[in-house]
Design a protein around this motif. Structure first.
Motif, PDB file in Angstrom:
ATOM      1  N   PHE A 188      27.597  30.642   6.285  1.00  0.00           N
ATOM      2  CA  PHE A 188      26.233  29.703   6.648  1.00  0.00           C
ATOM      3  C   PHE A 188      25.818  30.284   8.031  1.00  0.00           C
ATOM      4  O   PHE A 188      24.832  30.249   7.876  1.00  0.00           O
ATOM      5  CB  PHE A 188      26.445  28.209   6.581  1.00  0.00           C
ATOM      6  CG  PHE A 188      25.287  27.543   6.534  1.00  0.00           C
ATOM      7  CD1 PHE A 188      24.550  26.981   5.485  1.00  0.00           C
ATOM      8  CD2 PHE A 188      24.733  27.064   7.998  1.00  0.00           C
ATOM      9  CE1 PHE A 188      23.476  26.354   5.729  1.00  0.00           C
ATOM     10  CE2 PHE A 188      23.713  26.398   8.176  1.00  0.00           C
ATOM     11  CZ  PHE A 188      22.897  26.075   6.952  1.00  0.00           C
ATOM     12  N   ARG A 246      28.163  17.898   9.614  1.00  0.00           N
ATOM     13  CA  ARG A 246      28.463  17.421   8.407  1.00  0.00           C
ATOM     14  C   ARG A 246      30.034  17.812   8.040  1.00  0.00           C
ATOM     15  O   ARG A 246      30.648  17.075   7.322  1.00  0.00           O
ATOM     16  CB  ARG A 246      27.501  17.925   7.350  1.00  0.00           C
ATOM     17  CG  ARG A 246      27.836  17.587   6.060  1.00  0.00           C
ATOM     18  CD  ARG A 246      26.772  18.232   4.932  1.00  0.00           C
ATOM     19  NE  ARG A 246      27.177  19.648   4.820  1.00  0.00           N
ATOM     20  CZ  ARG A 246      27.962  20.019   3.765  1.00  0.00           C
ATOM     21  NH1 ARG A 246      28.589  19.411   3.176  1.00  0.00           N
ATOM     22  NH2 ARG A 246      28.047  21.415   3.872  1.00  0.00           N
ATOM     23  N   SER A 247      30.329  19.166   8.484  1.00  0.00           N
ATOM     24  CA  SER A 247      31.827  19.294   8.069  1.00  0.00           C
ATOM     25  C   SER A 247      32.747  18.754   8.958  1.00  0.00           C
ATOM     26  O   SER A 247      33.952  18.867   8.700  1.00  0.00           O
ATOM     27  CB  SER A 247      31.912  20.943   8.066  1.00  0.00           C
ATOM     28  OG  SER A 247      31.797  21.404   9.506  1.00  0.00           O
ATOM     29  N   GLN A 307      24.890  21.497   9.715  1.00  0.00           N
ATOM     30  CA  GLN A 307      25.952  21.868   9.176  1.00  0.00           C
ATOM     31  C   GLN A 307      27.472  21.849   9.560  1.00  0.00           C
ATOM     32  O   GLN A 307      28.399  21.153   9.021  1.00  0.00           O
ATOM     33  CB  GLN A 307      25.596  23.316   8.581  1.00  0.00           C
ATOM     34  CG  GLN A 307      27.026  24.054   7.886  1.00  0.00           C
ATOM     35  CD  GLN A 307      27.069  23.378   6.482  1.00  0.00           C
ATOM     36  OE1 GLN A 307      26.266  22.667   5.936  1.00  0.00           O
ATOM     37  NE2 GLN A 307      28.152  23.901   5.792  1.00  0.00           N
ATOM     38  N   THR A 308      27.550  21.884  11.159  1.00  0.00           N
ATOM     39  CA  THR A 308      28.679  21.867  11.909  1.00  0.00           C
ATOM     40  C   THR A 308      29.151  20.212  11.531  1.00  0.00           C
ATOM     41  O   THR A 308      30.428  19.931  11.398  1.00  0.00           O
ATOM     42  CB  THR A 308      28.697  22.486  12.958  1.00  0.00           C
ATOM     43  OG1 THR A 308      28.519  23.747  12.914  1.00  0.00           O
ATOM     44  CG2 THR A 308      29.974  22.308  13.693  1.00  0.00           C
ATOM     45  N   GLU A 314      32.462  29.278   3.704  1.00  0.00           N
ATOM     46  CA  GLU A 314      31.594  28.264   3.852  1.00  0.00           C
ATOM     47  C   GLU A 314      30.985  28.250   5.090  1.00  0.00           C
ATOM     48  O   GLU A 314      29.703  28.298   5.393  1.00  0.00           O
ATOM     49  CB  GLU A 314      31.780  27.060   2.998  1.00  0.00           C
ATOM     50  CG  GLU A 314      30.905  25.898   3.319  1.00  0.00           C
ATOM     51  CD  GLU A 314      31.315  24.530   2.864  1.00  0.00           C
ATOM     52  OE1 GLU A 314      30.713  23.579   3.464  1.00  0.00           O
ATOM     53  OE2 GLU A 314      32.401  24.653   2.052  1.00  0.00           O
ATOM     54  N   GLN A 315      31.704  27.777   6.073  1.00  0.00           N
ATOM     55  CA  GLN A 315      31.429  27.588   7.485  1.00  0.00           C
ATOM     56  C   GLN A 315      30.631  28.860   8.346  1.00  0.00           C
ATOM     57  O   GLN A 315      29.662  28.816   8.646  1.00  0.00           O
ATOM     58  CB  GLN A 315      32.424  27.063   8.200  1.00  0.00           C
ATOM     59  CG  GLN A 315      32.037  26.549   9.627  1.00  0.00           C
ATOM     60  CD  GLN A 315      31.307  25.481   9.939  1.00  0.00           C
ATOM     61  OE1 GLN A 315      31.409  24.738   8.755  1.00  0.00           O
ATOM     62  NE2 GLN A 315      30.563  25.052  10.657  1.00  0.00           N
ATOM     63  N   SER A 341      22.346  32.200   8.554  1.00  0.00           N
ATOM     64  CA  SER A 341      21.066  31.693   9.324  1.00  0.00           C
ATOM     65  C   SER A 341      20.832  32.877  10.325  1.00  0.00           C
ATOM     66  O   SER A 341      19.688  32.745  10.587  1.00  0.00           O
ATOM     67  CB  SER A 341      21.629  30.470   9.848  1.00  0.00           C
ATOM     68  OG  SER A 341      22.620  30.454  10.890  1.00  0.00           O
ATOM     69  N   ASN A 397      22.077  24.765  11.737  1.00  0.00           N
ATOM     70  CA  ASN A 397      23.611  24.878  12.141  1.00  0.00           C
ATOM     71  C   ASN A 397      24.259  23.706  12.790  1.00  0.00           C
ATOM     72  O   ASN A 397      25.612  23.689  12.541  1.00  0.00           O
ATOM     73  CB  ASN A 397      23.848  26.326  13.021  1.00  0.00           C
ATOM     74  CG  ASN A 397      23.502  27.484  11.947  1.00  0.00           C
ATOM     75  OD1 ASN A 397      24.277  27.739  11.377  1.00  0.00           O
ATOM     76  ND2 ASN A 397      22.375  28.133  12.208  1.00  0.00           N
TER      77      ASN A 397
END
Length: 138
Positions: free
Chosen positions: A78, A119-120, A116-117, A74-75, A82, A113
Motif C-alpha cells: 500500500f 487501521r492496521s 491505513q497504518t 499488504e502494509q 501510494s 497512509n
C-alpha cells in the motif's frame, strides 16, 4: 455440580459398594479401576481445554495483522503504490495550483497512509484487549 461430576460420584459410590460386598482382597483392583475413570475424565477435560485454547489462538492469529501471511505485502505494498501514485498526483497538483497544489497532494498521500497504518493498529499499538494474556500464559 455438572453431569460428569454426578457420574463420577455415582462411580465412586458403586466402587465403595463393590468393595464392601467383595471384601478387601479386591480393594486394589477397585481403586485402580476408579482411578482410571478419574484419569480418563481429567484427560478429556484437558484435551477440551487445549483444543479450545488452540482455537482461540488461531482466531486471534487470524485477526492479528502481524501474524497473517499477507501482512507485509499488504502494509508495504500500500505504501509503495501510494508513493508511485504520488508522482503523477504531484505533477497534477503543481500544474493546476502551483506549490499549494503540491502541498495538498502530499497531505492527501500522507493522510491516506496514516489512516491505513492506524487501521492496521501499527501507529498507536495494539488495543489492550488484544494484548491480554490468556489463562495459559504466566
Amino acid at each position: 455440580m455438572d453431569a460428569s461430576d454426578t457420574e463420577l460420584k455415582k462411580e465412586l459410590n458403586a466402587t465403595l459398594q463393590a468393595r464392601s460386598e467383595l471384601g478387601t482382597e479386591y480393594e486394589s483392583a477397585l481403586v485402580e479401576s476408579f482411578l482410571e475413570k478419574v484419569e480418563q475424565r481429567l484427560d478429556g477435560t484437558l484435551d477440551r481445554r487445549v483444543r479450545r485454547h488452540l482455537a482461540e489462538q488461531q482466531v486471534r492469529g487470524a485477526r492479528s495483522p502481524e501474524r497473517s501471511s499477507g501482512y507485509f505485502g499488504e502494509q508495504y505494498g500500500f505504501a509503495i503504490v501510494s508513493l508511485i501514485l504520488a508522482i503523477p498526483l504531484s505533477a497534477v497538483g503543481v500544474a493546476n495550483a502551483g506549490i499549494q497544489g503540491l502541498v495538498v497532494a502530499w497531505l492527501g498521500i500522507v493522510g491516506v497512509n496514516a489512516f491505513q497504518t492506524a487501521r492496521s493498529g501499527r501507529l498507536f499499538g495494539r488495543r489492550a484487549e488484544e494484548r491480554q494474556k490468556s489463562d495459559w500464559e504466566d
